[in-house]
Design a protein around this motif. Sequence first.
Motif, PDB file in Angstrom:
ATOM      1  N   SER A  29       6.765   8.429 -24.422  1.00 33.67           N
ATOM      2  CA  SER A  29       5.633   9.065 -23.723  1.00 33.67           C
ATOM      3  C   SER A  29       4.766   8.002 -23.069  1.00 33.67           C
ATOM      4  N   THR A  30       4.150   8.365 -21.960  1.00 37.31           N
ATOM      5  CA  THR A  30       3.365   7.395 -21.196  1.00 37.31           C
ATOM      6  C   THR A  30       1.969   7.910 -20.891  1.00 37.31           C
ATOM      7  N   TYR A  31       1.104   6.971 -20.552  1.00 36.61           N
ATOM      8  CA  TYR A  31      -0.287   7.294 -20.224  1.00 36.61           C
ATOM      9  C   TYR A  31      -0.777   6.255 -19.232  1.00 36.61           C
ATOM     10  N   TYR A  32      -1.544   6.695 -18.212  1.00 37.31           N
ATOM     11  CA  TYR A  32      -1.956   5.795 -17.140  1.00 37.31           C
ATOM     12  C   TYR A  32      -3.446   5.894 -16.854  1.00 37.31           C
ATOM     13  N   ALA A  33      -3.983   4.801 -16.395  1.00 41.03           N
ATOM     14  CA  ALA A  33      -5.327   4.829 -15.842  1.00 41.03           C
ATOM     15  C   ALA A  33      -5.282   5.590 -14.516  1.00 41.03           C
ATOM     16  N   ASP A  34      -6.362   6.268 -14.194  1.00 39.99           N
ATOM     17  CA  ASP A  34      -6.395   7.051 -12.960  1.00 39.99           C
ATOM     18  C   ASP A  34      -6.145   6.178 -11.733  1.00 39.99           C
ATOM     19  N   SER A  35      -6.584   4.943 -11.789  1.00 38.71           N
ATOM     20  CA  SER A  35      -6.494   4.059 -10.625  1.00 38.71           C
ATOM     21  C   SER A  35      -5.063   3.696 -10.252  1.00 38.71           C
ATOM     22  N   VAL A  36      -4.127   3.868 -11.185  1.00 38.55           N
ATOM     23  CA  VAL A  36      -2.736   3.489 -10.910  1.00 38.55           C
ATOM     24  C   VAL A  36      -1.779   4.665 -10.992  1.00 38.55           C
ATOM     25  N   LYS A  37      -2.270   5.804 -11.389  1.00 35.26           N
ATOM     26  CA  LYS A  37      -1.407   6.973 -11.559  1.00 35.26           C
ATOM     27  C   LYS A  37      -0.725   7.321 -10.238  1.00 35.26           C
ATOM     28  N   GLY A  38       0.577   7.527 -10.311  1.00 36.28           N
ATOM     29  CA  GLY A  38       1.349   7.847  -9.114  1.00 36.28           C
ATOM     30  C   GLY A  38       1.889   6.626  -8.393  1.00 36.28           C
ATOM     31  N   ARG A  39       1.381   5.456  -8.730  1.00 32.04           N
ATOM     32  CA  ARG A  39       1.858   4.207  -8.099  1.00 32.04           C
ATOM     33  C   ARG A  39       2.583   3.298  -9.085  1.00 32.04           C
ATOM     34  N   PHE A  40       2.136   3.273 -10.319  1.00 31.51           N
ATOM     35  CA  PHE A  40       2.720   2.406 -11.339  1.00 31.51           C
ATOM     36  C   PHE A  40       3.527   3.242 -12.327  1.00 31.51           C
ATOM     37  N   THR A  41       4.586   2.644 -12.870  1.00 37.26           N
ATOM     38  CA  THR A  41       5.400   3.297 -13.880  1.00 37.26           C
ATOM     39  C   THR A  41       5.674   2.317 -15.016  1.00 37.26           C
ATOM     40  N   ILE A  42       5.357   2.735 -16.229  1.00 30.15           N
ATOM     41  CA  ILE A  42       5.650   1.931 -17.408  1.00 30.15           C
ATOM     42  C   ILE A  42       6.909   2.484 -18.054  1.00 30.15           C
ATOM     43  N   SER A  43       7.767   1.586 -18.520  1.00 34.47           N
ATOM     44  CA  SER A  43       9.005   1.999 -19.180  1.00 34.47           C
ATOM     45  C   SER A  43       9.382   0.955 -20.211  1.00 34.47           C
ATOM     46  N   ARG A  44      10.352   1.295 -21.049  1.00 31.67           N
ATOM     47  CA  ARG A  44      10.793   0.306 -22.027  1.00 31.67           C
ATOM     48  C   ARG A  44      12.297   0.383 -22.202  1.00 31.67           C
ATOM     49  N   ASP A  45      12.871  -0.753 -22.570  1.00 29.05           N
ATOM     50  CA  ASP A  45      14.283  -0.869 -22.907  1.00 29.05           C
ATOM     51  C   ASP A  45      14.326  -1.264 -24.373  1.00 29.05           C
ATOM     52  N   SER A  46      14.614  -0.295 -25.219  1.00 31.96           N
ATOM     53  CA  SER A  46      14.573  -0.554 -26.662  1.00 31.96           C
ATOM     54  C   SER A  46      15.589  -1.602 -27.085  1.00 31.96           C
ATOM     55  N   ALA A  47      16.745  -1.602 -26.445  1.00 31.16           N
ATOM     56  CA  ALA A  47      17.789  -2.550 -26.820  1.00 31.16           C
ATOM     57  C   ALA A  47      17.362  -3.993 -26.542  1.00 31.16           C
ATOM     58  N   LYS A  48      16.530  -4.156 -25.517  1.00 32.12           N
ATOM     59  CA  LYS A  48      16.080  -5.503 -25.146  1.00 32.12           C
ATOM     60  C   LYS A  48      14.683  -5.813 -25.655  1.00 32.12           C
ATOM     61  N   ASN A  49      14.054  -4.859 -26.346  1.00 32.78           N
ATOM     62  CA  ASN A  49      12.667  -5.040 -26.808  1.00 32.78           C
ATOM     63  C   ASN A  49      11.769  -5.479 -25.664  1.00 32.78           C
ATOM     64  N   THR A  50      11.913  -4.820 -24.550  1.00 34.32           N
ATOM     65  CA  THR A  50      11.186  -5.201 -23.344  1.00 34.32           C
ATOM     66  C   THR A  50      10.491  -3.985 -22.749  1.00 34.32           C
ATOM     67  N   VAL A  51       9.274  -4.185 -22.295  1.00 32.51           N
ATOM     68  CA  VAL A  51       8.540  -3.145 -21.587  1.00 32.51           C
ATOM     69  C   VAL A  51       8.317  -3.619 -20.161  1.00 32.51           C
ATOM     70  N   TYR A  52       8.356  -2.678 -19.227  1.00 26.23           N
ATOM     71  CA  TYR A  52       8.249  -2.991 -17.807  1.00 26.23           C
ATOM     72  C   TYR A  52       7.050  -2.272 -17.195  1.00 26.23           C
ATOM     73  N   LEU A  53       6.552  -2.837 -16.129  1.00 33.79           N
ATOM     74  CA  LEU A  53       5.548  -2.160 -15.323  1.00 33.79           C
ATOM     75  C   LEU A  53       5.991  -2.265 -13.872  1.00 33.79           C
ATOM     76  N   GLN A  54       6.496  -1.163 -13.346  1.00 33.66           N
ATOM     77  CA  GLN A  54       6.885  -1.106 -11.942  1.00 33.66           C
ATOM     78  C   GLN A  54       5.651  -0.736 -11.131  1.00 33.66           C
ATOM     79  N   MET A  55       5.300  -1.585 -10.193  1.00 31.93           N
ATOM     80  CA  MET A  55       4.088  -1.393  -9.402  1.00 31.93           C
ATOM     81  C   MET A  55       4.474  -1.207  -7.942  1.00 31.93           C
TER      82      MET A  55
END
Length: 130
Positions: A57-83
């Motif tokens: 599940s994800t949650y965003y600040a209003d200022s970035v909603k619709g432009r930024f996407t947070i995701s994670r790769d559990s196998a790599k223990n990595t979180v991403y922020l696509q801007m």
Amino acid sequence: QVQLVESGGGLVQAGGSLRLSCAASGRAFSSYAMGWFRMAPGKEREFVAAINWSGGSTYYADSVKGRFTISRDSAKNTVYLQMNSLKPEDTAVYYCAVDETGSTWFAVRPPARRYEYDYWGQGTQVTVSS
């Protein structure tokens, strides 16, 4: 102990895109939430986005909603922020952080406050030119 290493920052023109990565190591992550914050010159560190590690599940600040996407790769223990659709006002140092118990109450109250996070990365600079 948890170690966080961010990467992917840089200089981009307005309207462009960047993807930030945060590699995490240390303890197990099943109960974690992970977040991204940013701090612009002369301003306080502000919340950008958070993700529930176990359910995604994800949650965003209003200022970035619709432009930024947070995701994670559990196998790599990595979180991403696509801007995407970056603006000059997105210029800041971006930090990833871990809330060790954030998954527990994520659906009710996603962690969006600095004091809720237990570990922080060193930050990566994002500069958006106009």
